[in-house]
Write a protein that holds these residues in place. Sequence first.
Motif, PDB file in Angstrom:
ATOM      1  N   UNK A  65    -104.444 -92.064 -25.709  1.00  0.00           N
ATOM      2  CA  UNK A  65    -103.682 -91.929 -24.460  1.00  0.00           C
ATOM      3  C   UNK A  65    -103.611 -90.466 -24.050  1.00  0.00           C
ATOM      4  N   UNK A  66    -104.142 -90.116 -22.858  1.00  0.00           N
ATOM      5  CA  UNK A  66    -104.095 -88.713 -22.440  1.00  0.00           C
ATOM      6  C   UNK A  66    -102.688 -88.264 -22.055  1.00  0.00           C
ATOM      7  N   UNK A  68     -99.689 -89.224 -23.472  1.00  0.00           N
ATOM      8  CA  UNK A  68     -98.663 -89.443 -24.498  1.00  0.00           C
ATOM      9  C   UNK A  68     -97.634 -90.469 -24.043  1.00  0.00           C
ATOM     10  N   UNK A  82     -94.606 -95.729 -21.533  1.00  0.00           N
ATOM     11  CA  UNK A  82     -93.471 -95.257 -20.760  1.00  0.00           C
ATOM     12  C   UNK A  82     -93.868 -95.301 -19.285  1.00  0.00           C
ATOM     13  N   UNK A  83     -93.033 -95.938 -18.469  1.00  0.00           N
ATOM     14  CA  UNK A  83     -93.449 -96.175 -17.082  1.00  0.00           C
ATOM     15  C   UNK A  83     -93.713 -94.887 -16.326  1.00  0.00           C
ATOM     16  N   UNK A  84     -92.948 -93.839 -16.613  1.00  0.00           N
ATOM     17  CA  UNK A  84     -93.129 -92.625 -15.819  1.00  0.00           C
ATOM     18  C   UNK A  84     -94.305 -91.796 -16.329  1.00  0.00           C
ATOM     19  N   UNK A  85     -94.780 -92.077 -17.546  1.00  0.00           N
ATOM     20  CA  UNK A  85     -95.876 -91.265 -18.069  1.00  0.00           C
ATOM     21  C   UNK A  85     -97.237 -91.912 -17.897  1.00  0.00           C
ATOM     22  N   UNK A  86     -97.301 -93.238 -17.949  1.00  0.00           N
ATOM     23  CA  UNK A  86     -98.594 -93.928 -17.910  1.00  0.00           C
ATOM     24  C   UNK A  86     -99.326 -93.566 -16.622  1.00  0.00           C
ATOM     25  N   UNK A  87    -100.564 -93.044 -16.759  1.00  0.00           N
ATOM     26  CA  UNK A  87    -101.307 -92.607 -15.577  1.00  0.00           C
ATOM     27  C   UNK A  87    -102.380 -93.628 -15.185  1.00  0.00           C
ATOM     28  N   UNK A  88    -102.421 -94.732 -15.896  1.00  0.00           N
ATOM     29  CA  UNK A  88    -103.316 -95.811 -15.485  1.00  0.00           C
ATOM     30  C   UNK A  88    -104.779 -95.598 -15.791  1.00  0.00           C
ATOM     31  N   UNK A  89    -105.111 -94.857 -16.855  1.00  0.00           N
ATOM     32  CA  UNK A  89    -106.524 -94.607 -17.162  1.00  0.00           C
ATOM     33  C   UNK A  89    -107.143 -95.758 -17.951  1.00  0.00           C
ATOM     34  N   UNK A 108    -100.193-100.002 -11.578  1.00  0.00           N
ATOM     35  CA  UNK A 108    -100.872 -98.889 -12.235  1.00  0.00           C
ATOM     36  C   UNK A 108    -100.212 -98.582 -13.582  1.00  0.00           C
ATOM     37  N   UNK A 109    -100.025 -99.629 -14.364  1.00  0.00           N
ATOM     38  CA  UNK A 109     -99.205 -99.491 -15.567  1.00  0.00           C
ATOM     39  C   UNK A 109     -99.717-100.399 -16.678  1.00  0.00           C
TER      40      UNK A 109
ATOM     41  N   UNK B  80    -104.825 -82.014 -26.627  1.00  0.00           N
ATOM     42  CA  UNK B  80    -105.098 -83.313 -27.239  1.00  0.00           C
ATOM     43  C   UNK B  80    -106.469 -83.807 -26.761  1.00  0.00           C
ATOM     44  N   UNK B  82    -107.971 -86.679 -25.863  1.00  0.00           N
ATOM     45  CA  UNK B  82    -108.156 -87.484 -24.647  1.00  0.00           C
ATOM     46  C   UNK B  82    -107.729 -86.737 -23.387  1.00  0.00           C
ATOM     47  N   UNK B  83    -106.669 -85.921 -23.501  1.00  0.00           N
ATOM     48  CA  UNK B  83    -106.179 -85.192 -22.335  1.00  0.00           C
ATOM     49  C   UNK B  83    -107.203 -84.168 -21.892  1.00  0.00           C
ATOM     50  N   UNK B 116     -93.579-102.149  -8.180  1.00  0.00           N
ATOM     51  CA  UNK B 116     -92.674-102.474  -9.290  1.00  0.00           C
ATOM     52  C   UNK B 116     -91.319-102.926  -8.758  1.00  0.00           C
ATOM     53  N   UNK B 273     -97.742 -85.654 -13.570  1.00  0.00           N
ATOM     54  CA  UNK B 273     -98.160 -86.854 -12.865  1.00  0.00           C
ATOM     55  C   UNK B 273     -99.472 -86.725 -12.088  1.00  0.00           C
ATOM     56  N   UNK B 276    -102.717 -88.544 -12.863  1.00  0.00           N
ATOM     57  CA  UNK B 276    -103.040 -89.940 -12.534  1.00  0.00           C
ATOM     58  C   UNK B 276    -104.100 -90.006 -11.437  1.00  0.00           C
ATOM     59  N   UNK B 279    -107.265 -89.605 -13.258  1.00  0.00           N
ATOM     60  CA  UNK B 279    -107.618 -90.846 -13.963  1.00  0.00           C
ATOM     61  C   UNK B 279    -108.258 -91.836 -13.001  1.00  0.00           C
TER      62      UNK B 279
END
Lengths: 187, 364
Positions: A65-66, A68, A82-89, A108-109, B80, B82-83, B116, B273, B276, B279
């Motif tokens: 996970x890029x 975290x 975590x909903x606010x961190x997931x960037x949907x890759x 996107x989650x 990291x 992947x990042x 959401x 953010x 994204x 990504x």
Amino acid sequence: MTKRRLFLELENCIGCRSCLAACTQCGGHEQRNRNYVYDVNPLVNRQTMPLMCLHCVDPACARSCPAQAIQIHETGAVLSALTEKCIGCQNCTIACPYGIPKFDEEQNLMYKCDLCIDRTKDDIPPMCASVCPSNTLQWLTEEEIEEKQQRHDLGNDKWVTSMPYLEGETNVKINLPGILEGTTKLF
Amino acid sequence: MENTSVKEPMVHTGSTNPVNSAFASHFAKSMFLTVSGLVILSFVATRMFTHVDLNLYGYMVGTVVFLAGFFYRFISWGERPPTKILIKKGLKLLFRRSTLKTSVEHLATYRFIWNRGVYRWTQHLLIGWGCVLAILVTFPLVFGWMYFTMEESGYYTIVALGMNVMTVPADGIIAFLSYNALNISAIMVIAGVCMALYRRLKNMQARAEQTFMYDFMPLYLLLFVSITGLLLTFINVFLHGNGHYVMSLIHQYSVIVTLIYLPFGKLAHIPFRPVSVFARNYREHYGKESMKECKVCGTEFVSTEQSNDVINVLGQNDLEFDMKDGFNLAELCLPCRRKYRISKFSGFATHEVPIKEANQDAKG
């Protein structure tokens, strides 16, 4: 507090999919199930087996996970993104050796089994194990798992909990079907 | 120098460049360049430091401390595997035609949050844009990039980056919005935070997962900043300025504490953010280039590039999923990968039975 683990006795599964329905009802699961039930040989017989996140000790999803976004709880549970961190890759879905994480394109989650962390952190069994009518999914202490191992220990290396049939050490323990081990089931 | 720079993980490979070799670490370089940039911009904007609002110097110090925390967090995050891959390839793909649309949807209109839930979208829009508006007003004022002069009575001249941009009547609409921009943003943030707090108190799903430090504290910090900021206006309008100095210090401290906390907790998603967008570009670009076919069923399920990148990243973490059957697990589509696991449990090759998985979605 006793620390218990999810334990899967795969051949007990009757395919009722109670675990899927129960999963949707867990707090934080937004009415969507995160586990699976498969027909082993769908054209021939009715044997089914459940498959859920095995909560790897070194989880590939979190490693890949890029952002975290996938955190590991102190109980060892690998949490949903975590909903606010997931960037949907969707790296996690590609990395997971068991194909567990699901992805919602609209939101996107990513979402996956979090072992019902609101329950299991207080040693309450996860939803799936709470409802399983056939003892496929159990919530057991280390001693109980040890005892089961001894009952099935045939001295021929047939007993496995997780290794070597899995890709790494996991917090969820699995036993291989007693049928394969040549034992009669003792419920 | 070149040899040592390869071993030193903080220094990037382009270190034959004399600018890079002038700094001990990536962190030092970022810090130096950013702080220098701020100083130079301020020098120009304040007409050689003749229009510095020293009442706001606490915010300057706070910003520099924030930058240190931000770069520390961001650089260690970017190291990291992947990042690192995503940032590198994302930067390369930044100038795609769809970047603008994706950025607006991800960073401005929050379309994915709309999906959401409308309530969550509303609260996020209020908090997010309230904060952005406040930042866009506060920091130009702090560093003197924007200030007001009154050369002719009754008319304010707005000065941006040292240039007179426009002269507006002191009782006009633009002037009114300028005076009240921070009040408006404070009201937006307070409304948004109250919605968020209400959701966290009432929504069973949120209640199951939230923790005080991670979920509530950032909200309380934002609330504290906004309320103390509004109180400043209240004190000036209704109390003839009684207690203004104490309150302005309290407000200043609350902002600085929030800034310092920002890169480390939930609020860290604000600076992170934009990745994204990287990504999305990464998936779209390499998806068009070539798709990976599942080794079992032949379905195209991910771009070849991403599949290879993930295998590579896992390899760096000592995770190898090469099977005896001649494939890596990352080369199977998800249903096939799950069926393959069932086959490992049962001894029967479930994944080779050409039947789609059924009954996997329970309706809650």
